[in-house]
Design a protein around this motif. Sequence first.
Motif, mmCIF file in Angstrom:
data_model
loop_
_atom_site.group_PDB
_atom_site.id
_atom_site.type_symbol
_atom_site.label_atom_id
_atom_site.label_comp_id
_atom_site.label_asym_id
_atom_site.label_seq_id
_atom_site.Cartn_x
_atom_site.Cartn_y
_atom_site.Cartn_z
ATOM 1 N N SER A 236 -72.159 -69.561 -28.838
ATOM 2 C CA SER A 236 -71.559 -70.834 -28.143
ATOM 3 C C SER A 236 -70.447 -71.232 -29.129
ATOM 4 N N LYS A 237 -69.997 -72.571 -28.852
ATOM 5 C CA LYS A 237 -68.776 -72.989 -29.697
ATOM 6 C C LYS A 237 -69.109 -73.397 -30.969
ATOM 7 N N GLU A 238 -70.479 -73.807 -31.233
ATOM 8 C CA GLU A 238 -70.907 -74.111 -32.293
ATOM 9 C C GLU A 238 -71.979 -73.324 -33.149
ATOM 10 N N ASN A 239 -72.871 -72.916 -32.182
ATOM 11 C CA ASN A 239 -73.944 -71.958 -32.763
ATOM 12 C C ASN A 239 -74.251 -70.759 -32.534
ATOM 13 N N ILE A 240 -74.773 -69.995 -32.983
ATOM 14 C CA ILE A 240 -75.216 -68.437 -32.583
ATOM 15 C C ILE A 240 -76.549 -68.513 -32.600
ATOM 16 N N SER A 241 -77.290 -67.918 -31.525
ATOM 17 C CA SER A 241 -78.718 -67.664 -31.234
ATOM 18 C C SER A 241 -78.859 -66.355 -31.200
ATOM 19 N N VAL A 242 -79.852 -66.079 -32.273
ATOM 20 C CA VAL A 242 -80.219 -64.549 -32.676
ATOM 21 C C VAL A 242 -81.788 -64.294 -32.375
ATOM 22 N N SER A 243 -82.048 -63.400 -31.497
ATOM 23 C CA SER A 243 -83.229 -63.027 -30.986
ATOM 24 C C SER A 243 -83.752 -61.779 -31.868
ATOM 25 N N LEU A 244 -84.759 -61.648 -32.704
ATOM 26 C CA LEU A 244 -85.162 -60.633 -33.328
ATOM 27 C C LEU A 244 -86.327 -60.168 -32.848
ATOM 28 N N SER A 245 -86.873 -58.827 -33.330
ATOM 29 C CA SER A 245 -88.190 -58.274 -33.224
ATOM 30 C C SER A 245 -89.377 -59.274 -33.560
ATOM 31 N N ASP A 246 -90.591 -59.171 -33.157
ATOM 32 C CA ASP A 246 -91.594 -60.065 -33.663
ATOM 33 C C ASP A 246 -92.064 -59.814 -34.728
ATOM 34 N N SER A 247 -91.484 -58.692 -35.294
ATOM 35 C CA SER A 247 -92.272 -58.182 -36.412
ATOM 36 C C SER A 247 -92.226 -59.168 -37.669
ATOM 37 N N PRO A 248 -93.168 -59.538 -38.445
ATOM 38 C CA PRO A 248 -93.412 -60.487 -39.429
ATOM 39 C C PRO A 248 -92.234 -60.010 -40.491
ATOM 40 N N SER A 257 -82.453 -63.992 -46.176
ATOM 41 C CA SER A 257 -80.924 -63.375 -46.323
ATOM 42 C C SER A 257 -80.072 -64.277 -45.756
ATOM 43 N N LEU A 258 -80.328 -65.002 -44.795
ATOM 44 C CA LEU A 258 -79.620 -66.025 -44.166
ATOM 45 C C LEU A 258 -80.101 -67.189 -44.077
ATOM 46 N N TRP A 259 -80.198 -68.107 -45.283
ATOM 47 C CA TRP A 259 -80.859 -69.134 -45.379
ATOM 48 C C TRP A 259 -80.330 -70.462 -44.412
ATOM 49 N N LYS A 260 -79.137 -70.273 -44.130
ATOM 50 C CA LYS A 260 -78.765 -71.287 -42.825
ATOM 51 C C LYS A 260 -79.493 -71.049 -41.536
ATOM 52 N N ALA A 261 -80.184 -70.101 -41.301
ATOM 53 C CA ALA A 261 -81.148 -69.842 -40.006
ATOM 54 C C ALA A 261 -82.088 -71.009 -40.119
ATOM 55 N N ARG A 262 -82.220 -71.297 -38.739
ATOM 56 C CA ARG A 262 -83.232 -72.587 -38.241
ATOM 57 C C ARG A 262 -84.031 -72.117 -37.055
ATOM 58 N N PRO A 263 -85.145 -72.185 -36.865
ATOM 59 C CA PRO A 263 -86.044 -71.688 -35.817
ATOM 60 C C PRO A 263 -85.100 -72.435 -34.623
ATOM 61 N N GLY A 264 -85.366 -71.626 -33.324
ATOM 62 C CA GLY A 264 -84.899 -72.139 -32.035
ATOM 63 C C GLY A 264 -85.925 -72.062 -31.149
ATOM 64 N N GLU A 265 -85.423 -71.956 -29.954
ATOM 65 C CA GLU A 265 -86.644 -71.908 -28.671
ATOM 66 C C GLU A 265 -86.913 -70.482 -28.433
ATOM 67 N N ASN A 266 -88.305 -70.380 -28.147
ATOM 68 C CA ASN A 266 -88.809 -68.983 -27.592
ATOM 69 C C ASN A 266 -88.764 -67.833 -28.751
ATOM 70 N N THR A 268 -86.449 -67.853 -31.367
ATOM 71 C CA THR A 268 -85.157 -67.324 -31.633
ATOM 72 C C THR A 268 -84.746 -68.082 -32.913
ATOM 73 N N PHE A 269 -83.744 -67.640 -33.422
ATOM 74 C CA PHE A 269 -83.169 -68.484 -34.837
ATOM 75 C C PHE A 269 -81.626 -69.007 -34.332
ATOM 76 N N VAL A 270 -81.312 -69.976 -35.046
ATOM 77 C CA VAL A 270 -79.912 -70.567 -34.639
ATOM 78 C C VAL A 270 -79.125 -70.755 -35.775
ATOM 79 N N LEU A 271 -77.943 -70.046 -35.795
ATOM 80 C CA LEU A 271 -76.913 -70.298 -37.063
ATOM 81 C C LEU A 271 -75.733 -70.980 -36.785
ATOM 82 N N PRO A 272 -75.205 -71.428 -37.556
ATOM 83 C CA PRO A 272 -73.995 -72.247 -37.296
ATOM 84 C C PRO A 272 -72.654 -71.161 -37.075
ATOM 85 N N ILE A 273 -71.896 -71.372 -36.326
ATOM 86 C CA ILE A 273 -70.873 -70.235 -36.018
ATOM 87 C C ILE A 273 -70.288 -69.877 -37.264
ATOM 88 N N ASN A 274 -69.863 -70.360 -38.349
ATOM 89 C CA ASN A 274 -69.135 -70.043 -39.396
ATOM 90 C C ASN A 274 -70.270 -68.856 -40.334
#
Length: 295
Positions: A236-248, A257-266, A268-274
């Motif tokens: 999106s304009k401000e964020n990136i939504s990332v869906s990964l495998s459910d492998s822990p 590795s990407l310490w800016k990642a935050r838990p999203g919905e369903n 997913t992980f959310v990262l800033p666009i930068n």
Amino acid sequence: MNVLNCPCCNNIIKENPKSYSCNCGFKIWKEIAGKQITPEIARELCASGRTAVMDGFTSRTGKPFSAALVIQHGKVAFEFPSQKGQKVKENGPGEDKNTARVRVQSGNSGSVHISITGPISKEADISYGLVPARMAECLGCITAVKLVKHHLKNPAVARIEFSINNLEFSRYLLKERTPRAREMRQVLEYLWNELREFAGWQAQFKPEKRPRLKGSPQASFPRGVFPWLDVKVVKSKENISVSLSDSPDVQAQFRASLWKARPGENGTFVLPINAEQALNAWIKTVKNQPVNSET
């Protein structure tokens, strides 16, 4: 103990002071050849008809030995490694390609060095973030197992032999102890499910005082550890939504590795666009893709 069904008649097995017993006569003693048979070991034996090869047995002459427990003709019996062509030996060029030998060793907290020989040859230093050594080694085993599975056409004919550096994790893996932490139990269950696709597996506790880590795992993304990975990215304009495998292991390594990642919905992980450039670099590195390739 959770409900156990008898492998002979499917009735419920009752736990007694010295055994797990069924009215049909089937019985699993709580101590076999000097080794304590925990509810987890009994559950694996009833569900699968066999266990992994385990250490900790002692013969009548006092000699320690390793064996799997199997159900034969309604009774619990030993199956020794040599009975199934599982003789332990060092891999040489072209030798024993159906057995993958996996060494997992924790160094700093949250980081491991994995080494795989057999069907594939792979070494990697991996950080899984701020987790205890026992969890890091469990996650490292998952990464190694999925790497082996990715390179094999038929995992059902292959075996895995683990060499473990952390005593607590080795006891968990062999179902000699049950972890208190719910997350640890869930990750172990994930690992056991992956291992069910193989012909068999065994594990040994082999500690080394000095870790073999080469440099710092946090310094760069681990190359080629998730070649099978499917990643879905929505921007999106401000964020990136990332869906990964459910492998822990994937999720833990991604967060480390990407310490800016935050838990999203369903899930997913959310990262800033930068963080898009870093995200693309992580995906290509862990999948071992060329830098200029599409993700």
